[in-house]
Design a protein around this motif. Structure first.
Motif, PDB file in Angstrom:
ATOM      1  N   MET A  81      59.273  51.682  42.519  1.00  0.00           N
ATOM      2  CA  MET A  81      58.641  53.262  41.433  1.00  0.00           C
ATOM      3  C   MET A  81      58.122  52.576  40.652  1.00  0.00           C
ATOM      4  O   MET A  81      57.309  52.492  39.451  1.00  0.00           O
ATOM      5  N   ALA A  82      58.878  50.906  39.694  1.00  0.00           N
ATOM      6  CA  ALA A  82      58.749  51.114  38.652  1.00  0.00           C
ATOM      7  C   ALA A  82      57.281  50.402  38.367  1.00  0.00           C
ATOM      8  O   ALA A  82      56.799  50.310  36.858  1.00  0.00           O
ATOM      9  N   GLN A  83      56.967  50.177  38.938  1.00  0.00           N
ATOM     10  CA  GLN A  83      55.630  49.057  38.928  1.00  0.00           C
ATOM     11  C   GLN A  83      54.913  50.274  39.153  1.00  0.00           C
ATOM     12  O   GLN A  83      53.349  50.045  38.364  1.00  0.00           O
ATOM     13  N   SER A  84      54.790  51.403  39.781  1.00  0.00           N
ATOM     14  CA  SER A  84      53.979  52.339  40.013  1.00  0.00           C
ATOM     15  C   SER A  84      53.426  53.287  38.864  1.00  0.00           C
ATOM     16  O   SER A  84      52.478  53.289  38.361  1.00  0.00           O
ATOM     17  N   LEU A  85      55.184  53.703  38.364  1.00  0.00           N
ATOM     18  CA  LEU A  85      54.751  54.090  36.696  1.00  0.00           C
ATOM     19  C   LEU A  85      53.946  53.322  35.831  1.00  0.00           C
ATOM     20  O   LEU A  85      53.494  53.738  34.820  1.00  0.00           O
ATOM     21  N   ARG A 131      51.543  51.661  36.126  1.00  0.00           N
ATOM     22  CA  ARG A 131      50.432  50.908  36.755  1.00  0.00           C
ATOM     23  C   ARG A 131      49.724  52.766  35.960  1.00  0.00           C
ATOM     24  O   ARG A 131      48.462  53.150  35.036  1.00  0.00           O
ATOM     25  N   LEU A 132      50.668  53.764  35.882  1.00  0.00           N
ATOM     26  CA  LEU A 132      50.364  54.814  35.809  1.00  0.00           C
ATOM     27  C   LEU A 132      50.090  55.368  34.268  1.00  0.00           C
ATOM     28  O   LEU A 132      49.918  55.942  33.362  1.00  0.00           O
ATOM     29  N   GLY A 133      50.432  53.907  32.956  1.00  0.00           N
ATOM     30  CA  GLY A 133      50.101  53.834  32.043  1.00  0.00           C
ATOM     31  C   GLY A 133      52.143  54.645  31.035  1.00  0.00           C
ATOM     32  O   GLY A 133      51.930  54.672  30.043  1.00  0.00           O
ATOM     33  N   HIS A 134      52.872  53.971  32.135  1.00  0.00           N
ATOM     34  CA  HIS A 134      54.234  54.712  31.169  1.00  0.00           C
ATOM     35  C   HIS A 134      54.550  53.523  30.932  1.00  0.00           C
ATOM     36  O   HIS A 134      54.454  53.233  31.810  1.00  0.00           O
ATOM     37  N   ASP A 135      56.176  53.806  29.870  1.00  0.00           N
ATOM     38  CA  ASP A 135      56.857  52.964  29.879  1.00  0.00           C
ATOM     39  C   ASP A 135      57.742  52.968  30.631  1.00  0.00           C
ATOM     40  O   ASP A 135      58.707  54.522  31.173  1.00  0.00           O
ATOM     41  N   VAL A 136      58.597  52.110  30.753  1.00  0.00           N
ATOM     42  CA  VAL A 136      59.561  51.802  31.837  1.00  0.00           C
ATOM     43  C   VAL A 136      60.504  50.677  31.401  1.00  0.00           C
ATOM     44  O   VAL A 136      59.840  49.838  31.057  1.00  0.00           O
ATOM     45  N   MET A 137      61.977  51.235  31.583  1.00  0.00           N
ATOM     46  CA  MET A 137      62.793  50.943  30.688  1.00  0.00           C
ATOM     47  C   MET A 137      64.115  50.583  31.914  1.00  0.00           C
ATOM     48  O   MET A 137      64.022  50.660  32.523  1.00  0.00           O
ATOM     49  N   GLY A 138      64.331  48.933  32.216  1.00  0.00           N
ATOM     50  CA  GLY A 138      65.096  48.657  33.626  1.00  0.00           C
ATOM     51  C   GLY A 138      66.364  48.193  32.763  1.00  0.00           C
ATOM     52  O   GLY A 138      66.827  47.661  31.473  1.00  0.00           O
ATOM     53  N   ASN A 171      59.411  40.699  32.057  1.00  0.00           N
ATOM     54  CA  ASN A 171      58.271  39.992  31.668  1.00  0.00           C
ATOM     55  C   ASN A 171      57.269  41.715  32.283  1.00  0.00           C
ATOM     56  O   ASN A 171      55.977  41.771  32.161  1.00  0.00           O
ATOM     57  N   ALA A 172      57.956  42.263  33.792  1.00  0.00           N
ATOM     58  CA  ALA A 172      57.523  42.941  33.718  1.00  0.00           C
ATOM     59  C   ALA A 172      57.126  44.623  33.696  1.00  0.00           C
ATOM     60  O   ALA A 172      56.590  45.388  33.517  1.00  0.00           O
ATOM     61  N   LEU A 173      58.711  45.094  33.108  1.00  0.00           N
ATOM     62  CA  LEU A 173      58.703  46.422  32.277  1.00  0.00           C
ATOM     63  C   LEU A 173      58.417  46.096  31.268  1.00  0.00           C
ATOM     64  O   LEU A 173      58.336  45.171  30.189  1.00  0.00           O
ATOM     65  N   THR A 174      58.925  47.506  30.425  1.00  0.00           N
ATOM     66  CA  THR A 174      58.045  47.487  28.885  1.00  0.00           C
ATOM     67  C   THR A 174      59.580  46.869  28.560  1.00  0.00           C
ATOM     68  O   THR A 174      59.005  46.529  27.575  1.00  0.00           O
ATOM     69  N   CYS A 175      60.987  46.675  29.187  1.00  0.00           N
ATOM     70  CA  CYS A 175      62.207  46.969  27.989  1.00  0.00           C
ATOM     71  C   CYS A 175      62.933  46.882  29.319  1.00  0.00           C
ATOM     72  O   CYS A 175      62.630  46.984  30.039  1.00  0.00           O
ATOM     73  N   ALA A 176      63.681  45.709  29.527  1.00  0.00           N
ATOM     74  CA  ALA A 176      64.827  45.116  30.166  1.00  0.00           C
ATOM     75  C   ALA A 176      66.153  45.075  30.104  1.00  0.00           C
ATOM     76  O   ALA A 176      65.675  43.960  28.139  1.00  0.00           O
ATOM     77  N   VAL A 177      67.234  45.411  29.325  1.00  0.00           N
ATOM     78  CA  VAL A 177      68.014  45.594  29.357  1.00  0.00           C
ATOM     79  C   VAL A 177      69.398  45.636  29.788  1.00  0.00           C
ATOM     80  O   VAL A 177      69.133  45.800  31.264  1.00  0.00           O
ATOM     81  N   GLN A 178      70.154  44.634  29.540  1.00  0.00           N
ATOM     82  CA  GLN A 178      71.688  44.519  30.704  1.00  0.00           C
ATOM     83  C   GLN A 178      72.757  44.830  29.481  1.00  0.00           C
ATOM     84  O   GLN A 178      73.338  44.718  28.509  1.00  0.00           O
TER      85      GLN A 178
END
Length: 66
Positions: free
Chosen positions: A1-5, A7-14, A27-34
């Motif tokens: 789902m994250a990758q689809s978002l 590709r659609l131009g959305h920012d995605v935080m994991g 490296n794949a997401l806009t932001c990844a947080v532990q």
């Protein structure tokens, strides 16, 4: 789902407690947080300043009543 978002131009935080998963997706997401995404205070701190709650909407980040 994250990758689809993305590709659609959305920012995605994991957000995840697992440092390995955060590193893997960093490296794949806009932001990844532990972090602990079940902690309402953590989620409030991570909210993007440019994305305030919409007027009239109810936040899903509510504390559970004992």
């Amino acid at each position: 789902m994250a990758q689809s978002l993305i590709r659609l131009g959305h920012d995605v935080m994991g957000i995840d407690k697992d440092a390995d998963l955060v590193q893997r997706w960093s490296n794949a997401l806009t932001c990844a947080v532990q972090a602990d995404s079940t902690d309402v205070n953590v989620m409030r701190q991570l909210r993007r300043p440019s994305m305030p709650p919409r007027q009239g909407s109810r936040s899903r980040l509510r504390r559970r009543r004992p």
